[in-house]
Design a protein around this motif. Structure first.
Motif, PDB file in Angstrom:
ATOM      1  N   GLN A  94       6.855 149.855  18.100  1.00 41.24           N
ATOM      2  CA  GLN A  94       6.138 150.749  17.185  1.00 41.24           C
ATOM      3  C   GLN A  94       6.339 150.269  15.751  1.00 41.24           C
ATOM      4  OE1 GLN A  94       8.162 154.409  18.341  1.00 41.24           O
ATOM      5  NE2 GLN A  94       9.467 154.276  16.540  1.00 41.24           N
ATOM      6  N   ALA A  95       5.774 150.975  14.792  1.00 44.12           N
ATOM      7  CA  ALA A  95       5.887 150.587  13.384  1.00 44.12           C
ATOM      8  C   ALA A  95       7.352 150.314  13.047  1.00 44.12           C
ATOM      9  CB  ALA A  95       5.322 151.689  12.490  1.00 44.12           C
ATOM     10  N   GLY A  96       7.594 149.166  12.393  1.00 43.32           N
ATOM     11  CA  GLY A  96       8.975 148.802  12.027  1.00 43.32           C
ATOM     12  C   GLY A  96       9.612 147.853  13.027  1.00 43.32           C
ATOM     13  N   ASP A  97       8.966 147.652  14.170  1.00 45.62           N
ATOM     14  CA  ASP A  97       9.516 146.751  15.191  1.00 45.62           C
ATOM     15  C   ASP A  97       8.938 145.344  15.049  1.00 45.62           C
ATOM     16  OD1 ASP A  97      11.125 148.706  16.290  1.00 45.62           O
ATOM     17  OD2 ASP A  97       9.689 149.255  17.863  1.00 45.62           O
ATOM     18  N   HIS A  98       9.479 144.435  15.845  1.00 47.08           N
ATOM     19  CA  HIS A  98       9.119 143.011  15.761  1.00 47.08           C
ATOM     20  C   HIS A  98       8.916 142.447  17.168  1.00 47.08           C
ATOM     21  CE1 HIS A  98      10.617 138.707  15.644  1.00 47.08           C
ATOM     22  NE2 HIS A  98       9.645 138.669  14.753  1.00 47.08           N
ATOM     23  N   VAL A  99       7.958 141.541  17.284  1.00 51.25           N
ATOM     24  CA  VAL A  99       7.626 140.932  18.573  1.00 51.25           C
ATOM     25  C   VAL A  99       7.541 139.413  18.381  1.00 51.25           C
ATOM     26  CG1 VAL A  99       5.793 140.739  20.337  1.00 51.25           C
ATOM     27  CG2 VAL A  99       6.367 142.992  19.368  1.00 51.25           C
ATOM     28  N   ILE A 100       8.022 138.658  19.372  1.00 50.05           N
ATOM     29  CA  ILE A 100       7.886 137.199  19.347  1.00 50.05           C
ATOM     30  C   ILE A 100       6.796 136.807  20.329  1.00 50.05           C
ATOM     31  CG2 ILE A 100       9.024 134.989  19.876  1.00 50.05           C
ATOM     32  CD1 ILE A 100      11.697 136.412  19.149  1.00 50.05           C
ATOM     33  N   SER A 101       5.864 135.961  19.876  1.00 51.28           N
ATOM     34  CA  SER A 101       4.806 135.506  20.770  1.00 51.28           C
ATOM     35  C   SER A 101       4.661 133.994  20.692  1.00 51.28           C
ATOM     36  CB  SER A 101       3.470 136.159  20.390  1.00 51.28           C
ATOM     37  OG  SER A 101       2.415 135.601  21.145  1.00 51.28           O
ATOM     38  N   SER A 102       4.320 133.403  21.806  1.00 51.32           N
ATOM     39  CA  SER A 102       3.924 131.995  21.798  1.00 51.32           C
ATOM     40  C   SER A 102       2.711 131.891  20.878  1.00 51.32           C
ATOM     41  CB  SER A 102       3.540 131.563  23.217  1.00 51.32           C
ATOM     42  OG  SER A 102       2.782 130.369  23.160  1.00 51.32           O
ATOM     43  N   ALA A 103       2.625 130.795  20.112  1.00 53.27           N
ATOM     44  CA  ALA A 103       1.469 130.610  19.227  1.00 53.27           C
ATOM     45  C   ALA A 103       0.253 130.162  20.027  1.00 53.27           C
ATOM     46  CB  ALA A 103       1.802 129.577  18.158  1.00 53.27           C
ATOM     47  N   SER A 104       0.487 129.645  21.233  1.00 52.80           N
ATOM     48  CA  SER A 104      -0.619 129.138  22.045  1.00 52.80           C
ATOM     49  C   SER A 104      -1.072 130.224  23.010  1.00 52.80           C
ATOM     50  CB  SER A 104      -0.151 127.891  22.803  1.00 52.80           C
ATOM     51  OG  SER A 104      -1.236 127.295  23.462  1.00 52.80           O
ATOM     52  N   ILE A 105      -1.936 131.111  22.508  1.00 52.49           N
ATOM     53  CA  ILE A 105      -2.465 132.208  23.325  1.00 52.49           C
ATOM     54  C   ILE A 105      -3.955 132.356  23.037  1.00 52.49           C
ATOM     55  CG2 ILE A 105      -0.319 133.543  23.594  1.00 52.49           C
ATOM     56  CD1 ILE A 105      -1.212 135.288  21.207  1.00 52.49           C
ATOM     57  N   TYR A 106      -4.604 133.177  23.832  1.00 49.92           N
ATOM     58  CA  TYR A 106      -6.028 133.472  23.668  1.00 49.92           C
ATOM     59  C   TYR A 106      -6.306 133.978  22.237  1.00 49.92           C
ATOM     60  CZ  TYR A 106     -10.341 136.178  24.464  1.00 49.92           C
ATOM     61  OH  TYR A 106     -11.586 136.715  24.394  1.00 49.92           O
ATOM     62  N   GLY A 107      -7.398 133.507  21.627  1.00 49.10           N
ATOM     63  CA  GLY A 107      -7.717 133.868  20.252  1.00 49.10           C
ATOM     64  C   GLY A 107      -7.837 135.369  20.023  1.00 49.10           C
ATOM     65  N   GLY A 108      -8.386 136.079  20.986  1.00 42.99           N
ATOM     66  CA  GLY A 108      -8.527 137.541  20.859  1.00 42.99           C
ATOM     67  C   GLY A 108      -7.171 138.232  20.817  1.00 42.99           C
ATOM     68  N   ASP A 123       5.574 143.753  13.309  1.00 43.92           N
ATOM     69  CA  ASP A 123       5.682 142.398  12.778  1.00 43.92           C
ATOM     70  C   ASP A 123       5.716 141.398  13.948  1.00 43.92           C
ATOM     71  OD1 ASP A 123       6.113 140.305  11.039  1.00 43.92           O
ATOM     72  OD2 ASP A 123       8.291 140.608  10.972  1.00 43.92           O
ATOM     73  N   PHE A 124       5.061 140.249  13.765  1.00 41.60           N
ATOM     74  CA  PHE A 124       5.022 139.223  14.815  1.00 41.60           C
ATOM     75  C   PHE A 124       5.528 137.890  14.287  1.00 41.60           C
ATOM     76  CE2 PHE A 124       2.161 142.373  16.401  1.00 41.60           C
ATOM     77  CZ  PHE A 124       2.236 142.283  17.785  1.00 41.60           C
ATOM     78  N   THR A 125       6.278 137.182  15.122  1.00 43.79           N
ATOM     79  CA  THR A 125       6.616 135.789  14.828  1.00 43.79           C
ATOM     80  C   THR A 125       5.986 134.948  15.927  1.00 43.79           C
ATOM     81  OG1 THR A 125       8.723 136.386  13.802  1.00 43.79           O
ATOM     82  CG2 THR A 125       8.498 134.104  14.568  1.00 43.79           C
ATOM     83  N   PHE A 126       5.172 133.956  15.534  1.00 43.87           N
ATOM     84  CA  PHE A 126       4.534 133.070  16.509  1.00 43.87           C
ATOM     85  C   PHE A 126       5.324 131.773  16.583  1.00 43.87           C
ATOM     86  CE2 PHE A 126       1.299 136.021  15.105  1.00 43.87           C
ATOM     87  CZ  PHE A 126       0.735 136.418  16.323  1.00 43.87           C
ATOM     88  N   VAL A 127       5.753 131.433  17.797  1.00 46.22           N
ATOM     89  CA  VAL A 127       6.568 130.225  17.963  1.00 46.22           C
ATOM     90  C   VAL A 127       5.789 129.163  18.734  1.00 46.22           C
ATOM     91  CG1 VAL A 127       8.792 131.442  17.877  1.00 46.22           C
ATOM     92  CG2 VAL A 127       7.648 131.121  20.088  1.00 46.22           C
ATOM     93  N   ASP A 128       6.093 127.906  18.427  1.00 48.02           N
ATOM     94  CA  ASP A 128       5.525 126.787  19.173  1.00 48.02           C
ATOM     95  C   ASP A 128       6.011 126.927  20.622  1.00 48.02           C
ATOM     96  OD1 ASP A 128       5.077 124.352  20.421  1.00 48.02           O
ATOM     97  OD2 ASP A 128       5.665 123.158  18.680  1.00 48.02           O
ATOM     98  N   PRO A 129       5.101 126.948  21.605  1.00 45.70           N
ATOM     99  CA  PRO A 129       5.558 127.149  22.996  1.00 45.70           C
ATOM    100  C   PRO A 129       6.501 126.055  23.480  1.00 45.70           C
ATOM    101  CG  PRO A 129       3.236 126.502  22.941  1.00 45.70           C
ATOM    102  CD  PRO A 129       3.635 126.802  21.530  1.00 45.70           C
ATOM    103  N   ASP A 130       6.456 124.899  22.832  1.00 47.21           N
ATOM    104  CA  ASP A 130       7.342 123.813  23.236  1.00 47.21           C
ATOM    105  C   ASP A 130       8.541 123.645  22.293  1.00 47.21           C
ATOM    106  OD1 ASP A 130       5.802 123.164  25.506  1.00 47.21           O
ATOM    107  OD2 ASP A 130       4.340 122.144  24.221  1.00 47.21           O
ATOM    108  N   CYS A 131       8.864 124.709  21.551  1.00 45.11           N
ATOM    109  CA  CYS A 131      10.016 124.665  20.642  1.00 45.11           C
ATOM    110  C   CYS A 131      11.316 124.529  21.443  1.00 45.11           C
ATOM    111  CB  CYS A 131      10.061 125.920  19.777  1.00 45.11           C
ATOM    112  SG  CYS A 131      10.379 127.435  20.699  1.00 45.11           S
ATOM    113  N   SER A 132      12.394 124.149  20.754  1.00 38.12           N
ATOM    114  CA  SER A 132      13.694 124.039  21.430  1.00 38.12           C
ATOM    115  C   SER A 132      14.258 125.441  21.657  1.00 38.12           C
ATOM    116  CB  SER A 132      14.659 123.242  20.552  1.00 38.12           C
ATOM    117  OG  SER A 132      14.966 124.006  19.394  1.00 38.12           O
ATOM    118  N   GLU A 133      15.261 125.529  22.551  1.00 41.85           N
ATOM    119  CA  GLU A 133      15.910 126.821  22.818  1.00 41.85           C
ATOM    120  C   GLU A 133      16.489 127.395  21.533  1.00 41.85           C
ATOM    121  OE1 GLU A 133      18.712 126.987  26.136  1.00 41.85           O
ATOM    122  OE2 GLU A 133      17.384 125.587  27.197  1.00 41.85           O
ATOM    123  N   GLU A 134      17.029 126.477  20.722  1.00 45.12           N
ATOM    124  CA  GLU A 134      17.648 126.880  19.465  1.00 45.12           C
ATOM    125  C   GLU A 134      16.621 127.539  18.526  1.00 45.12           C
ATOM    126  OE1 GLU A 134      19.328 123.584  17.378  1.00 45.12           O
ATOM    127  OE2 GLU A 134      21.256 124.631  17.200  1.00 45.12           O
TER     128      GLU A 134
END
Ligand SMILES: *Cc1c(COP(=O)(O)O)cnc(C)c1O
Length: 424
Positions: A94-108, A123-134
């Motif tokens: 909900q408002a104030g929370d954060h989600v991590i998503s792969s950057a390689s997803i459907y445009g919609g 809030d969203f952080t988009f990560v490279d799907p092939d990023c390192s574990e770190e």
């Protein structure tokens, strides 16, 4: 039952003298003998139907079939894939929370997260799907509520690293949500690889015939909400709009998530799949296993043809041994991936447009993943407003053609593509 049998039989068990086919219960409302009987439903004290904005038997039979195919504990249909992904995330954040998503997803989905849900204060952080574990671990914040990815990304065709993402999510006490639209449960079961919640745009292979827009959410029932009580107050503290019930206590690990999504989000947003659409979706599901096999066979043959053609500059298909994701695809999807291929035509944007003009079997459509072969040139349609430099920055090459291989005779598809290439 095995997947092929579940496609036909799961979800609906007719009793003596009942209709063989899932009945279409085209009714907004349901009759009760006493107000007390109905009151129990409103308090979630009894299960049953009272209004089709929340639940309808036809849709529930079909949801139960998809639930069985995914190996989940509970499922619900939604009006579209967009509604499914929105509910899946909004049921936890909900408002104030954060989600991590792969950057390689459907445009919609990207737009839903990055524009619309940001306006709702998430809030969203988009990560490279092939990023390192770190790098992945560094993206987590104390207010992160879930991680999101796509089994095979539309249209990039990136294959998701389930184990890396599920380990990171679980190490941080949050569930992993995966959109399994392109692979379908015939080719990939994300719950077997640590995913907690699966979503679908049933508009694609599940319906499979260009007939109905729809979505689905399935819960694995494996995420222990009460062990992370402080992160998920919506599931682990009393809901005052239902006389103070606590979902995770009353419906347990296996039922809490879908019950909350139905009782709160469906009640308030009403993004239901109509009984008639659910009936049509079920017809598609009955042949899903047979169709997926054919889609994958056709796509592999077309990809091999394209790779050997000198008018083609590059081909991306996870089923091709030359593909970056081939080994990962073999591990998570040993029986095949999907019917979608992307490739480049020598000569760039102009050549790609010219090529498509000459296709006869494959039609130009803003759609993918159904029985009819179809083709899209993002640079002259969905991404039309971008310059060549901007296209490259957005990960869409100006010469990229997205080809969705249907289940027609592959010789006709290859002849069609071959003639169109010759005419450039
Ligand atoms: C099409 C699609 C969606 C959106 O689904 P709709 O049914 O069009 O709302 C979501 N995810 C993926 C992977 C898709 O291909």
């Amino acid at each position: 039952m095995r997947q092929e049998t579940k496609c036909i039989q799961a979800g609906y068990n007719p009793g003596n003298g009942d209709p063989r086919m899932i009945p279409i219960i085209q009714s907004t409302t349901f009759k009760y003998d006493t107000s007390e009987d109905m009151g129990k439903l409103f308090d979630l004290e009894a299960s049953g139907y009272f209004y089709s904005r929340l639940q309808n038997p036809t849709s529930d039979y079909v949801a139960a079939k998809i639930c069985a195919l995914e190996g989940g504990s509970a499922a619900m249909l939604t009006s579209s894939g967009q509604a499914a992904n929105f509910f899946a995330v909004f049921n936890l954040a909900q408002a104030g929370d954060h989600v991590i998503s792969s950057a390689s997803i459907y445009g919609g989905t990207y737009n839903l997260f990055n524009v619309t849900m940001r306006k709702m204060g998430i809030d969203f952080t988009f990560v490279d799907p092939d990023c390192s574990e770190e790098e992945l671990n560094e993206a987590f914040k104390p207010n992160t509520k879930c991680v999101f990815g796509e089994t095979i990304a539309n249209p990039a065709l990136t294959v998701f690293d389930f184990e890396k993402f599920s380990k990171a999510a679980h190490d941080h006490g949050v569930p992993l949500i995966v959109d399994n639209t392109f692979a379908t449960p015939v080719n990939c079961r994300p719950f077997e690889w640590g995913t907690d919640i699966v979503t679908h745009s049933t508009t694609k292979y599940m319906d499979g015939h260009d007939a109905t827009v729809g979505g689905c959410i399935v819960d694995s029932g494996k995420f222990d909400w009460m062990a992370h009580k402080e992160k998920f107050p919506g599931l682990c503290t009393p809901d005052e709009s239902y006389h103070g019930i606590t979902y995770a206590e009353k419906f347990g690990q296996e039922g809490a998530y879908i019950t909350k999504a139905t009782a709160q989000l469906m009640r308030d947003f009403g993004a239901v799949q109509s009984p008639v659409n659910a009936y049509l979706l079920n017809l598609g599901l009955e042949s899903l296993a047979v169709r997926m096999k054919r889609h994958c066979e056709n796509a592999l043959k077309l990809a091999e043809f394209l790779e050997a053609n000198d008018k083609v500059s590059w081909v991306e298909y996870p089923g091709l041994p030359s593909n970056k994701y081939y080994e990962r695809a073999k591990k998570y999807m040993p029986e095949g991936t999907c019917g979608v291929i992307s490739f480049g035509v020598k000569g760039g944007r102009k050549a790609a447009e010219e090529f498509m003009k000459h296709l006869k079997v494959a039609i130009i459509a803003t759609h993918v993943a159904d029985a009819h072969s179809c083709v899209l040139h993002p640079a002259s349609s969905t991404h039309r407003q971008l310059s060549d430099e901007e296209l490259v920055a957005a990960g869409v090459a100006p010469d990229l053609v997205r080809f969705s291989c249907g289940i027609e005779n592959i010789e006709d598809i290859i002849e069609d593509v071959s003639k169109a290439l010759e005419s450039i």
